[in-house]
Design an enzyme around this catalytic site. Structure first.
Site, short mmCIF file in Angstrom:
data_model
loop_
_atom_site.label_atom_id
_atom_site.label_comp_id
_atom_site.label_asym_id
_atom_site.label_seq_id
_atom_site.Cartn_x
_atom_site.Cartn_y
_atom_site.Cartn_z
N TYR A 166 5.04 5.23 -10.42
CA TYR A 166 4.19 4.57 -9.43
C TYR A 166 3.79 5.56 -8.34
O TYR A 166 2.62 5.64 -7.96
CB TYR A 166 4.94 3.39 -8.84
CG TYR A 166 4.17 2.58 -7.83
CD1 TYR A 166 3.08 1.80 -8.21
CD2 TYR A 166 4.56 2.55 -6.48
CE1 TYR A 166 2.38 1.04 -7.28
CE2 TYR A 166 3.87 1.79 -5.56
CZ TYR A 166 2.78 1.04 -5.96
OH TYR A 166 2.09 0.28 -5.05
N LYS A 201 -0.01 6.72 -7.49
CA LYS A 201 -0.55 6.45 -6.16
C LYS A 201 -0.85 7.73 -5.38
O LYS A 201 -1.78 7.76 -4.56
CB LYS A 201 0.40 5.54 -5.38
CG LYS A 201 0.48 4.12 -5.93
CD LYS A 201 -0.87 3.41 -5.90
CE LYS A 201 -0.76 1.93 -6.24
NZ LYS A 201 -2.07 1.24 -6.16
N THR A 256 4.44 -10.28 -1.50
CA THR A 256 3.67 -10.69 -2.67
C THR A 256 4.59 -10.70 -3.88
O THR A 256 5.80 -10.47 -3.75
CB THR A 256 2.50 -9.71 -2.94
OG1 THR A 256 3.05 -8.45 -3.39
CG2 THR A 256 1.67 -9.47 -1.69
#
Length: 282
Positions: A151, A155, A187
């Site tokens: 990740y 990113k 979230t």
């Protein structure tokens, strides 16, 4: 700057930050194109202002379909004023336990997909002489933290691409480019994260559960976009400190993350649960 009557295209608009952004833009009177995979959820968001919404579902990595999708989006109102590349996934696994296929998936969704969409829309904005491109990166796009190697890599990459195209188009063509750096926002991102074998993780993190309210995150993002900020950090506490240390004292930051990595390695060796890092980032 008001977004009234502006045409805003948001990917990943069926939930989380994408949905919250859509709601915030609609509240300002914008025209919003809602994209993602879950048609029913996109329609639920669109039902708040059906006359000002266009539901345009697609799979972000279906590159062959993208030219027609971009043409459809542009033709809806004859322009796109702002594209927000928001769709993405995260990861929760140590590199030692992560299949290569997970890295490939993260690069496809979090880097190549927004790149491909942006590459197709950019010439239309250049020809028009106006436009704004934005991408949701992460604090993890600046700070490498344990459990997120793939990740972080994706990113970091997306920041590099958008910083580079900003240099190419901002003054030359009047196209604004914004990179958004959320930290922990409340979230379902951690629940939907990829485990080391590529499966859905299925549960959240305490840091995400206690993270910034998604409506507040959206409010701050809109404020930054309205000012055409090139970089918009949406971070507090340790996350904001980590961003500051990355610039001002990277050695201190590296020592801190290495300590966390050592803790997780010890837990792995003992067969224990790998709890989330205290450095909170999506």
């Amino acid at each position: 700057m008001s977004f009234a009557e502006k045409v805003i295209w948001i990917t990943g608009a069926s939930s989380g930050i994408g949905e919250a952004l859509a709601v915030a833009f609609l509240a300002q009177g914008a025209q919003v194109i809602l994209s993602g995979r879950r048609v029913e959820e996109l329609q639920r968001v669109a039902d708040q202002a059906p006359q000002r919404c266009r539901v345009l579902p697609f799979e972000s990595t279906d590159y062959d379909a993208l030219p027609a999708i971009v043409a459809d989006a542009w033709s809806w109102r004859g322009q796109v004023d702002l594209l927000i590349n928001n769709a993405g996934i995260t990861q929760r696994s140590l590199a030692l336990d992560t299949d290569f296929a997970v890295y490939r998936r993260l690069i496809e969704v979090d880097y190549l997909a927004p790149l491909a969409l942006t590459q197709l829309l950019l010439p239309k904005m250049v020809a028009r002489g106006a436009g704004h491109l934005a991408v949701i990166s992460s604090v993890a796009g600046k700070v490498g933290t344990p459990l997120r190697s793939g990740y972080c890599g994706a990113k970091h990459a997306v920041i590099g691409y958008f910083d580079a195209i900003r240099a190419e188009v901002e003054q030359a063509y009047g196209i604004h480019v914004s990179v958004i750096l959320p930290g922990s926002v409340h979230t379902a991102i951690a629940t939907n994260a990829l485990a080391g074998d590529g499966s859905r993780r299925g549960h959240s993190d305490p840091n995400i559960e206690n993270g910034m309210a998604v409506a507040l995150a959206a409010e701050r993002i809109l404020a930054g976009l309205a000012e055409h900020q090139r970089e918009i950090p949406i971070a507090e506490g340790m996350e904001l400190l980590a961003l500051q240390l990355r610039v001002g004292n990277p050695e201190q930051l590296f020592a801190f993350t290495a300590k966390e990595g050592a803790r997780l390695a010890a837990l792995r060796a003992a067969g224990g649960s790998l709890d989330p890092s205290d450095i909170r980032s999506q």
